[in-house]
Design a protein around this motif. Sequence first.
Motif, PDB file in Angstrom:
ATOM      1  N   UNK A  67       0.863  -1.178   0.000  1.00 58.53           N
ATOM      2  CA  UNK A  67       0.000   0.000   0.000  1.00 58.53           C
ATOM      3  C   UNK A  67       0.898   1.227   0.000  1.00 58.53           C
ATOM      4  N   UNK A  68       0.743   2.106  -1.002  1.00 64.83           N
ATOM      5  CA  UNK A  68       1.641   3.255  -1.108  1.00 64.83           C
ATOM      6  C   UNK A  68       1.261   4.358  -0.110  1.00 64.83           C
ATOM      7  N   UNK A  69       2.027   5.455  -0.143  1.00 65.84           N
ATOM      8  CA  UNK A  69       1.816   6.522   0.841  1.00 65.84           C
ATOM      9  C   UNK A  69       0.469   7.230   0.678  1.00 65.84           C
ATOM     10  N   UNK A  70      -0.166   7.043  -0.476  1.00 62.77           N
ATOM     11  CA  UNK A  70      -1.509   7.613  -0.699  1.00 62.77           C
ATOM     12  C   UNK A  70      -2.615   6.616  -0.375  1.00 62.77           C
ATOM     13  N   UNK A  71      -2.211   5.514   0.286  1.00 66.19           N
ATOM     14  CA  UNK A  71      -3.147   4.466   0.717  1.00 66.19           C
ATOM     15  C   UNK A  71      -3.833   3.767  -0.456  1.00 66.19           C
ATOM     16  N   UNK A  72      -3.101   3.651  -1.572  1.00 63.59           N
ATOM     17  CA  UNK A  72      -3.592   2.894  -2.724  1.00 63.59           C
ATOM     18  C   UNK A  72      -2.746   1.639  -2.894  1.00 63.59           C
ATOM     19  N   UNK A  73      -3.418   0.561  -3.312  1.00 61.96           N
ATOM     20  CA  UNK A  73      -2.709  -0.687  -3.517  1.00 61.96           C
ATOM     21  C   UNK A  73      -1.832  -0.578  -4.760  1.00 61.96           C
ATOM     22  N   UNK A  74      -0.570  -0.991  -4.634  1.00 58.22           N
ATOM     23  CA  UNK A  74       0.370  -0.877  -5.740  1.00 58.22           C
ATOM     24  C   UNK A  74       1.217  -2.130  -5.835  1.00 58.22           C
ATOM     25  N   UNK A  75       1.672  -2.435  -7.051  1.00 54.43           N
ATOM     26  CA  UNK A  75       2.561  -3.565  -7.270  1.00 54.43           C
ATOM     27  C   UNK A  75       3.752  -3.062  -8.080  1.00 54.43           C
ATOM     28  N   UNK A  76       4.938  -3.555  -7.777  1.00 54.31           N
ATOM     29  CA  UNK A  76       6.150  -3.075  -8.433  1.00 54.31           C
ATOM     30  C   UNK A  76       7.043  -4.240  -8.829  1.00 54.31           C
ATOM     31  N   UNK A  77       7.738  -4.053  -9.949  1.00 57.24           N
ATOM     32  CA  UNK A  77       8.701  -5.067 -10.382  1.00 57.24           C
ATOM     33  C   UNK A  77      10.020  -4.918  -9.631  1.00 57.24           C
ATOM     34  N   UNK A  78      10.219  -3.753  -8.975  1.00 54.99           N
ATOM     35  CA  UNK A  78      11.447  -3.498  -8.214  1.00 54.99           C
ATOM     36  C   UNK A  78      11.300  -4.098  -6.818  1.00 54.99           C
ATOM     37  N   UNK A  79      11.569  -5.372  -6.728  1.00 53.03           N
ATOM     38  CA  UNK A  79      11.288  -6.138  -5.509  1.00 53.03           C
ATOM     39  C   UNK A  79      12.348  -5.849  -4.443  1.00 53.03           C
ATOM     40  N   UNK A  80      11.932  -5.352  -3.263  1.00 55.50           N
ATOM     41  CA  UNK A  80      12.901  -5.072  -2.191  1.00 55.50           C
ATOM     42  C   UNK A  80      13.373  -6.348  -1.510  1.00 55.50           C
ATOM     43  N   UNK A  81      14.539  -6.268  -0.886  1.00 62.08           N
ATOM     44  CA  UNK A  81      15.029  -7.413  -0.111  1.00 62.08           C
ATOM     45  C   UNK A  81      14.178  -7.620   1.133  1.00 62.08           C
ATOM     46  N   UNK A  82      13.664  -6.533   1.705  1.00 62.56           N
ATOM     47  CA  UNK A  82      12.828  -6.626   2.897  1.00 62.56           C
ATOM     48  C   UNK A  82      11.407  -7.001   2.491  1.00 62.56           C
ATOM     49  N   UNK A  83      10.910  -8.109   3.036  1.00 60.58           N
ATOM     50  CA  UNK A  83       9.558  -8.580   2.750  1.00 60.58           C
ATOM     51  C   UNK A  83       8.987  -9.221   4.009  1.00 60.58           C
ATOM     52  N   UNK A  84       7.768  -9.704   3.947  1.00 56.54           N
ATOM     53  CA  UNK A  84       7.225 -10.506   5.034  1.00 56.54           C
ATOM     54  C   UNK A  84       8.093 -11.761   5.168  1.00 56.54           C
ATOM     55  N   UNK A  85       8.613 -11.983   6.365  1.00 53.17           N
ATOM     56  CA  UNK A  85       9.484 -13.132   6.672  1.00 53.17           C
ATOM     57  C   UNK A  85      10.836 -13.073   5.959  1.00 53.17           C
ATOM     58  N   UNK A  86      11.194 -11.950   5.357  1.00 50.28           N
ATOM     59  CA  UNK A  86      12.505 -11.768   4.723  1.00 50.28           C
ATOM     60  C   UNK A  86      13.181 -10.561   5.376  1.00 50.28           C
ATOM     61  N   UNK A  87      14.259 -10.816   6.105  1.00 49.18           N
ATOM     62  CA  UNK A  87      14.962  -9.741   6.803  1.00 49.18           C
ATOM     63  C   UNK A  87      16.105  -9.194   5.951  1.00 49.18           C
ATOM     64  N   UNK A  88      16.274  -7.883   5.986  1.00 51.92           N
ATOM     65  CA  UNK A  88      17.385  -7.221   5.312  1.00 51.92           C
ATOM     66  C   UNK A  88      17.532  -5.822   5.909  1.00 51.92           C
ATOM     67  N   UNK A  89      18.652  -5.197   5.620  1.00 53.81           N
ATOM     68  CA  UNK A  89      18.888  -3.848   6.138  1.00 53.81           C
ATOM     69  C   UNK A  89      18.145  -2.813   5.299  1.00 53.81           C
ATOM     70  N   UNK A  90      17.595  -1.822   5.984  1.00 51.51           N
ATOM     71  CA  UNK A  90      17.011  -0.650   5.352  1.00 51.51           C
ATOM     72  C   UNK A  90      17.612   0.593   5.979  1.00 51.51           C
ATOM     73  N   UNK A  91      17.491   1.725   5.310  1.00 48.76           N
ATOM     74  CA  UNK A  91      18.088   2.975   5.782  1.00 48.76           C
ATOM     75  C   UNK A  91      17.042   3.862   6.431  1.00 48.76           C
ATOM     76  N   UNK A  92      17.323   4.328   7.630  1.00 48.52           N
ATOM     77  CA  UNK A  92      16.402   5.199   8.352  1.00 48.52           C
ATOM     78  C   UNK A  92      16.377   6.577   7.680  1.00 48.52           C
ATOM     79  N   UNK A  93      15.164   7.076   7.410  1.00 50.85           N
ATOM     80  CA  UNK A  93      15.034   8.370   6.739  1.00 50.85           C
ATOM     81  C   UNK A  93      14.470   9.451   7.652  1.00 50.85           C
ATOM     82  N   UNK A  94      13.728   9.052   8.691  1.00 49.94           N
ATOM     83  CA  UNK A  94      13.227  10.043   9.639  1.00 49.94           C
ATOM     84  C   UNK A  94      12.672   9.353  10.877  1.00 49.94           C
TER      85      UNK A  94
END
Length: 294
Positions: A53-80
């Motif tokens: 769900x994107x920041x506008x609360x709309x369902x979205x799908x992307x081909x740019x698959x992140x390493x972080x997923x449900x049950x998939x741990x990876x590092x992310x960068x804190x932005x705020x």
Amino acid sequence: MNNFLGRVVSGKVTDENDKNYFVQIEGTTFLLDKDEILKPLKIGCNFKGFAYENENHKMQITRNIPDVQVDHYAFGTVVQSKYGLGIFVDIGLPNKDIAVSIDDLPELTKLWPQHGDKVMIALKIDKKDRIWGELADEEIFKSISIPANPKLKNRNMKATTYRLKLAGTRVITDDYRLGFIHPSEREMEPRLGQQVDVRVIGILRDGTLNLSMKPRAYEAISDDSKMIFAVLKRSEDGKISYTDKSTPEDIKAFFGISKGQFKRAVGNLLKNRLIEQKDGEMLLTEKGKETDIE
């Protein structure tokens, strides 16, 4: 609860407009940004991507698959961070940062991750279909770590903090070795997710690296101390006839510094057990003889 969010899923392209394709998965329609697609998709074809769900609360799908997923741990960068809510982490989505709840963060806000720090998270979906970040626990870090190597003793390394406790700070090095920093081996407590410079001072019984954030003795001494130490090292027998009892005039004439500067520098060398003073002379200790200072 939506079982598609935070996961890689497949759906059917059912429609399009100027900006988006529309991908349907079991009755739920997701937006697919056309800017991601190199070749036009045909209506009715299947598409596989990461659903959220994107920041506008709309369902979205992307081909740019992140390493972080449900049950998939990876590092992310804190932005705020937001007081009373938690922190927000960039996992690579174009229009969505992932919130980590205040409930999962240190009680002291000064120890919260800051902009640019890194935390290891997986995604979790609550009953209202909201996506949250879940911090990795000790078992996750153990599962991705590699054994400590005794040959790393005295090596400088970079590490990221992942657990803050009264007993000390747990970290993982850039090459995925687990480490521990005792409170006595740091000047101040690092933040969660902060990258720190550390030095290996030993190997603990559980195979964890014992680390220090403090500089080596010779790195901590002043320039005046280094100069005096260099004079001692270059002397024929490792001693000189100057001590903190020498006159200001003699010290100024030989070393070019005041007696106050000289006493502070000598005190620094004494504290680090590199020298000793005896019978009106300053001489190298065994540790001093074995230590090289650039």
